[in-house]
Design an enzyme around this catalytic site. Sequence first.
Site, PDB file in Angstrom:
ATOM      1  N   TYR A 156      49.304  53.151  41.158  1.00  0.00           N
ATOM      2  CA  TYR A 156      49.263  51.695  41.367  1.00  0.00           C
ATOM      3  C   TYR A 156      50.694  51.142  41.429  1.00  0.00           C
ATOM      4  O   TYR A 156      51.034  50.368  42.330  1.00  0.00           O
ATOM      5  CB  TYR A 156      48.466  51.034  40.235  1.00  0.00           C
ATOM      6  CG  TYR A 156      48.138  49.579  40.503  1.00  0.00           C
ATOM      7  CD1 TYR A 156      47.101  49.229  41.361  1.00  0.00           C
ATOM      8  CD2 TYR A 156      48.862  48.553  39.903  1.00  0.00           C
ATOM      9  CE1 TYR A 156      46.796  47.891  41.617  1.00  0.00           C
ATOM     10  CE2 TYR A 156      48.565  47.222  40.155  1.00  0.00           C
ATOM     11  CZ  TYR A 156      47.529  46.896  41.008  1.00  0.00           C
ATOM     12  OH  TYR A 156      47.226  45.568  41.268  1.00  0.00           O
ATOM     13  N   LYS A 160      52.398  49.293  44.678  1.00  0.00           N
ATOM     14  CA  LYS A 160      52.790  47.880  44.651  1.00  0.00           C
ATOM     15  C   LYS A 160      54.298  47.700  44.834  1.00  0.00           C
ATOM     16  O   LYS A 160      54.736  46.701  45.419  1.00  0.00           O
ATOM     17  CB  LYS A 160      52.291  47.227  43.359  1.00  0.00           C
ATOM     18  CG  LYS A 160      50.762  47.160  43.282  1.00  0.00           C
ATOM     19  CD  LYS A 160      50.148  46.396  44.451  1.00  0.00           C
ATOM     20  CE  LYS A 160      48.637  46.283  44.358  1.00  0.00           C
ATOM     21  NZ  LYS A 160      48.055  45.526  45.485  1.00  0.00           N
TER      22      LYS A 160
HETATM   23  N1  LIG Z   1      43.130  41.334  39.270  1.00  0.00           N
HETATM   24  C1  LIG Z   1      44.396  41.453  38.910  1.00  0.00           C
HETATM   25  O1  LIG Z   1      44.748  41.236  37.733  1.00  0.00           O
HETATM   26  C2  LIG Z   1      45.436  41.816  39.937  1.00  0.00           C
HETATM   27  C3  LIG Z   1      46.790  41.715  39.566  1.00  0.00           C
HETATM   28  C4  LIG Z   1      47.758  42.013  40.499  1.00  0.00           C
HETATM   29  C5  LIG Z   1      47.401  42.384  41.790  1.00  0.00           C
HETATM   30  N2  LIG Z   1      46.083  42.499  42.125  1.00  0.00           N
HETATM   31  C6  LIG Z   1      45.757  42.877  43.500  1.00  0.00           C
HETATM   32  O2  LIG Z   1      44.905  41.896  44.069  1.00  0.00           O
HETATM   33  C7  LIG Z   1      44.217  42.450  45.181  1.00  0.00           C
HETATM   34  C8  LIG Z   1      42.760  42.025  45.137  1.00  0.00           C
HETATM   35  O3  LIG Z   1      42.116  42.671  44.049  1.00  0.00           O
HETATM   36  P1  LIG Z   1      41.140  41.900  43.047  1.00  0.00           P
HETATM   37  O4  LIG Z   1      41.818  41.857  41.741  1.00  0.00           O
HETATM   38  O5  LIG Z   1      40.668  40.652  43.652  1.00  0.00           O
HETATM   39  O6  LIG Z   1      39.958  42.984  42.906  1.00  0.00           O
HETATM   40  P2  LIG Z   1      38.452  42.992  43.434  1.00  0.00           P
HETATM   41  O7  LIG Z   1      37.935  44.362  43.127  1.00  0.00           O
HETATM   42  O8  LIG Z   1      37.694  41.834  42.884  1.00  0.00           O
HETATM   43  O9  LIG Z   1      38.593  42.806  45.008  1.00  0.00           O
HETATM   44  C9  LIG Z   1      39.114  43.836  45.815  1.00  0.00           C
HETATM   45  C10 LIG Z   1      38.405  43.834  47.160  1.00  0.00           C
HETATM   46  O10 LIG Z   1      38.966  44.886  47.975  1.00  0.00           O
HETATM   47  C11 LIG Z   1      37.886  45.573  48.584  1.00  0.00           C
HETATM   48  N3  LIG Z   1      38.275  46.939  48.925  1.00  0.00           N
HETATM   49  C12 LIG Z   1      38.465  47.989  48.101  1.00  0.00           C
HETATM   50  N4  LIG Z   1      38.768  49.085  48.802  1.00  0.00           N
HETATM   51  C13 LIG Z   1      38.784  48.713  50.110  1.00  0.00           C
HETATM   52  C14 LIG Z   1      39.050  49.394  51.317  1.00  0.00           C
HETATM   53  N5  LIG Z   1      39.352  50.719  51.342  1.00  0.00           N
HETATM   54  N6  LIG Z   1      39.006  48.713  52.484  1.00  0.00           N
HETATM   55  C15 LIG Z   1      38.680  47.389  52.491  1.00  0.00           C
HETATM   56  N7  LIG Z   1      38.401  46.694  51.368  1.00  0.00           N
HETATM   57  C16 LIG Z   1      38.462  47.354  50.197  1.00  0.00           C
HETATM   58  C17 LIG Z   1      36.754  45.527  47.569  1.00  0.00           C
HETATM   59  O11 LIG Z   1      35.479  45.753  48.174  1.00  0.00           O
HETATM   60  C18 LIG Z   1      36.908  44.113  47.028  1.00  0.00           C
HETATM   61  O12 LIG Z   1      36.164  43.194  47.806  1.00  0.00           O
HETATM   62  C19 LIG Z   1      44.450  43.954  45.105  1.00  0.00           C
HETATM   63  O13 LIG Z   1      45.463  44.317  46.032  1.00  0.00           O
HETATM   64  C20 LIG Z   1      44.956  44.150  43.684  1.00  0.00           C
HETATM   65  O14 LIG Z   1      45.763  45.292  43.541  1.00  0.00           O
HETATM   66  C21 LIG Z   1      45.095  42.224  41.223  1.00  0.00           C
END
Ligand SMILES: NC(=O)c1ccc[n+]([C@@H]2O[C@H](COP(=O)([O-])OP(=O)(O)OC[C@H]3O[C@@H](n4cnc5c(N)ncnc54)[C@H](O)[C@@H]3O)[C@@H](O)[C@H]2O)c1
Length: 290
Positions: A156, A160
């Site tokens: 991860y 990132k």
């Molecule tokens: N939640 C946190 O605390 C956090 C913090 C920093 C960064 N992020 C980043 O935010 C972004 C969104 O994640 P989230 O937290 O909303 O999680 P989430 O799991 O709620 O949403 C992620 C979405 O990505 C989709 N997905 C997964 N694999 C995929 C693929 N191969 N192709 C297309 N779609 C795919 C999933 O179906 C889901 O709809 C990610 O890049 C994550 O790394 C999240």
Amino acid sequence: METLEGRTAVVTGGASGMGRAFADRFARAGMRVVVADIEDGPRDAAVADIRATGAEAIGVRCDVARAEDHEAVLAAAVDAFGAVNVVCLNAGVGGANGPSWQLSVDDWSWTLGVNLWGVIHGIRTFVPHLLTHGDGHVVTTASIAGHTSSPWGAPYNVSKHGVATLSETLFHELKRSGTAGIGVTCLCPGFVATNILSSDRNRPGGRPERSAPADGEGGRDSGTGRFIDVVKRMIENGKPAPEVADLVHDAVLTDQFWLFTDEVWDEPIARRHAEIAQRLPPTVPAPRRP
Ligand SMILES: NC(=O)c1ccc[n+]([C@@H]2O[C@H](COP(=O)([O-])OP(=O)(O)OC[C@H]3O[C@@H](n4cnc5c(N)ncnc54)[C@H](O)[C@@H]3O)[C@@H](O)[C@H]2O)c1
């Protein structure tokens, strides 16, 4: 961009969490929305919900790790709405946790495929399209993990950091290409309450059999286990995704490059930069109240 009204947004990972909130927010701003996601049910539900508000939306099945799926999303978006203006390269997974040397090739490939290649493919597909009409904005979802290196989450962290430097590089390139109309925002969220803790629901081949932390000791008392427990608690109590969507909406309109969702990571990131400048060994990053 001066206005979003009547423009088209593509959101990868738009079926859940932050992506879903971005799709909703852009629709409320008068945009047409393309929800691109690998999960069929939540993607269809997102499109139906957005349409129920009176906004225009389509859904496209897309595995962001595959270049050809991005081409299909662009083609569907152009077919439905004529052009794409805002592209949120947001789909991502939490990935596998454990000491770097114990993670499998499959653990690494899955996380880097979605989180890093998903953004690389997206830039290769959508930026040439944005350049054809000169009115657009790219939002990449990096993370605080793109500025810190906590133990037990190497794939991860690597993904990132890759997204952060790719976004910064893209920013410089667009500025120097004489195309003032294309902006870039690198979103670096802290903890946000989403479904990321169950990311392996979308892992090719299904959830791996190994569910215990793989750090040689195993169990919840191990370093990896404690790390997972802390992260789980922080995400469950994280910022609501719609608040992040408001920040993204504003960043596109004001053409803001770095977008952080909270200040508690400012000190650890500044400390890391100071440690690098002073050639000091790294200390473990932890969020701090300002
Ligand atoms: N939640 C946190 O605390 C956090 C913090 C920093 C960064 N992020 C980043 O935010 C972004 C969104 O994640 P989230 O937290 O909303 O999680 P989430 O799991 O709620 O949403 C992620 C979405 O990505 C989709 N997905 C997964 N694999 C995929 C693929 N191969 N192709 C297309 N779609 C795919 C999933 O179906 C889901 O709809 C990610 O890049 C994550 O790394 C999240």
